[in-house]
Scaffold this active site. Structure first.
Site, PDB file in Angstrom:
ATOM      1  CG  LEU A 247      -0.264   2.668  -3.885  1.00  0.00           C
ATOM      2  CD1 LEU A 247      -1.482   2.536  -2.973  1.00  0.00           C
ATOM      3  CD2 LEU A 247      -0.684   2.364  -5.318  1.00  0.00           C
ATOM      4  CG  ASP A 248       3.056   6.125  -0.245  1.00  0.00           C
ATOM      5  OD1 ASP A 248       1.836   5.940  -0.422  1.00  0.00           O
ATOM      6  OD2 ASP A 248       3.691   5.618   0.689  1.00  0.00           O
TER       7      ASP A 248
ATOM      8  CG  HIS B 276      -1.895   1.124   1.286  1.00  0.00           C
ATOM      9  ND1 HIS B 276      -2.570   1.568   0.177  1.00  0.00           N
ATOM     10  CD2 HIS B 276      -2.289   1.926   2.294  1.00  0.00           C
ATOM     11  CE1 HIS B 276      -3.342   2.587   0.516  1.00  0.00           C
ATOM     12  NE2 HIS B 276      -3.188   2.833   1.794  1.00  0.00           N
ATOM     13  CB  CYS B 277       3.888   2.218   1.320  1.00  0.00           C
ATOM     14  SG  CYS B 277       2.922   2.097   2.820  1.00  0.00           S
ATOM     15  CB  ILE B 278       7.100   0.992  -2.295  1.00  0.00           C
ATOM     16  CG1 ILE B 278       7.524   0.628  -0.865  1.00  0.00           C
ATOM     17  CG2 ILE B 278       8.302   1.404  -3.129  1.00  0.00           C
ATOM     18  CD1 ILE B 278       8.189   1.716  -0.079  1.00  0.00           C
TER      19      ILE B 278
END
Ligand SMILES: NC(=O)c1ccc[n+]([C@@H]2O[C@H](COP(=O)([O-])OP(=O)(O)OC[C@H]3O[C@@H](n4cnc5c(N)ncnc54)[C@H](O)[C@@H]3O)[C@@H](O)[C@H]2O)c1
Length: 439
Positions: free
Chosen positions: A279-280, A275-277
């Site tokens: 998308l952010d 959910h991070c790398i």
């Protein structure tokens, strides 16, 4: 007594009640740590099922110790609710809701907005609100603050304090957990930052680093994740080149990391997940466009990393070709759909894209993942094999390792599989290698 002093006193004496909004991978471990530190904690979530599980003392997040959760619930230190009217009872609220991308890769900030509106209705004087969800610089001051002020009629800085403190949890990490990972805090105003930082100091066994504004804290979190995204793209691109050159990128990275300074090892893989790398960085590129600025490195690394699932499938095609087999009709066994080893999270997992690419080419697919017995993707549910048997391995024309889970018997995989494509180099210590090809 003014707001700052009142809040400081409540925090230092552990009389403050904490609210955690969003009881997922980030929020539940945080709620547990706050309660363990002696702060009465209320978790808020829109999913009744999660709330019921917490209230029954049932854990559903890998990084939380079942017994800890149960004991905290039984002692009354931790409870959960879907009812936001309990916001009136809390002194400190951490917002840990999702920040995904929409279908057009634009930030979907609706969860932050929705939770802020629900909080605002019940926000009382002398409360601290901290956003922990990863987001673009400016979210706390430009989006959250007006929603909270309008909905509550209170004034930020005078009646309530507001800040941003990025969550850095690395699910499945055996050394760094919520409790011992250093935290960055940026509040609106220096004094607010000190008070918010004090709250974290009371709870965590780690350094709390204060910065001058929420925007700096928001930006530093995106820097951390963009740094990983771009470096992974670098090794992925060089992996594709190394294949042409006939050398192993894995061996190259292992050699490079002997340098004791100036180099950090990143490894190739079938694409980015979680959910991070993946998308952010797009939260930042979206924000940058408002200023007519193009984050070209983010775009370039996105192009490389997004190509990796397709590249993985084309490399598998090369392997099958050696057996006079086409992908069309080939029996493909995927090992691992979680986005990383030893966790059950498959959000944005590149394995799902690998499977999709194989499906498009007519392969006959099955998968095994000891952590993910079934998964949903684009509205469909997929069931995994219940166990990894010699028969299942022998039946496959190719076994593709997409997640480096440690509880898989790789000796057995080597022994029974006709051909293996290992995208994680998880079989590096297996000495018999005739049937193993590495990304
Ligand atoms: N998962 C990670 O490894 C990780 C690490 C660091 C930072 N983050 C960031 O933390 C944030 C949360 O991520 P996560 O992985 O915990 O997400 P998650 O999906 O696991 O949990 C989010 C929870 O928020 C709840 N929720 C949604 N809308 C809500 C609302 N309006 N009110 C109350 N609850 C609501 C959902 O039901 C869910 O339980 C994201 O911004 C993410 O980028 C995640």
């Amino acid at each position: 007594m003014d707001t700052l002093t009142k809040l400081k006193e409540k925090i230092v004496s552990h009389k403050a009640t904490v609210g955690v909004v969003g009881l997922g991978y980030v929020g539940l471990p945080l709620a547990v740590e706050k309660a363990r530190a002696g702060f009465k904690t209320i978790g808020f979530d829109v999913q009744k099922q999660k709330v019921d599980m917490v209230n029954a003392g049932h854990n559903y997040i890998g990084d939380v110790v079942n017994e800890d959760l149960q004991a905290l619930v039984e002692s009354g230190m931790l409870s959960a609710t879907t009812d936001f009217s309990f916001v009136k009872d809390v002194d400190f609220i951490a917002i840990c809701v999702p920040t995904p991308l929409d279908a057009h890769q634009q930030p979907d900030i609706s969860f932050v907005k929705g939770s802020a509106e629900a909080i605002a209705k019940h926000l009382t004087k002398d409360t601290i609100v901290v956003l922990e969800s990863t987001t673009y610089p400016g979210t706390t001051e430009d989006l959250l603050k007006p929603i909270l002020e309008k909905g509550s009629g209170l004034k930020c800085g005078e009646d309530f304090l507001l800040g941003f403190s990025p969550e850095r949890v690395d699910p499945g990490n055996l050394i760094y957990k919520t409790k011992n990972t250093p935290k960055v805090v940026g509040g609106i105003g220096k004094e607010a930052t000190h008070v918010i930082a004090e709250m974290y100091r009371q709870v965590l066994d780690s350094d709390i680093y204060e910065v001058s504004s929420p925007a700096v804290a928001e930006m530093e979190k995106i820097l951390e994740n963009t740094y990983r995204n771009i470096n992974i793209a670098l090794v992925n691109e060089l992996t594709m080149l190394c294949h042409k050159l006939g050398i192993s990128m894995w061996e190259v990275v292992d050699a490079a990391k002997t340098k004791p300074y100036g180099f950090q090892a990143f490894y190739p893989g079938p694409g980015l997940g979680g959910h991070c790398i993946p998308l952010d960085p797009y939260y930042l590129s979206w924000k940058a466009r408002e200023y007519g600025f193009h984050t070209s490195l983010i775009e370039a690394s996105g192009m490389i990393n997004d190509r990796m699932p397709e590249y993985t499938v084309s490399r598998c095609g090369e392997v099958l070709n050696r057996f006079q087999k086409s992908i069309n009709g080939a029996k493909v066994l995927i090992l691992g759909v979680a986005y990383k080893q030893d966790i059950d999270d498959y959000r944005e997992s590149p394995a799902l894209r690998v499977i999709e690419e194989f499906q498009k080419r007519g392969a006959d697919l099955s998968y095994y993942d000891p952590w993910v017995p079934q998964y949903r993707y684009k509205g469909e549910t997929y069931q995994g094999l219940k166990e990894l048997s010699p028969e299942a391995l022998a039946k496959a024309d190719i076994v593709v390792i997409t997640t480096a889970h440690t509880n898989v018997d790789y000796e057995m995989v080597q022994k029974y599989a006709k051909a293996i494509f290992d995208t994680k180099n998880v079989m590096k210590n297996i000495s018999k290698r005739e049937n193993i090809e590495v990304l």
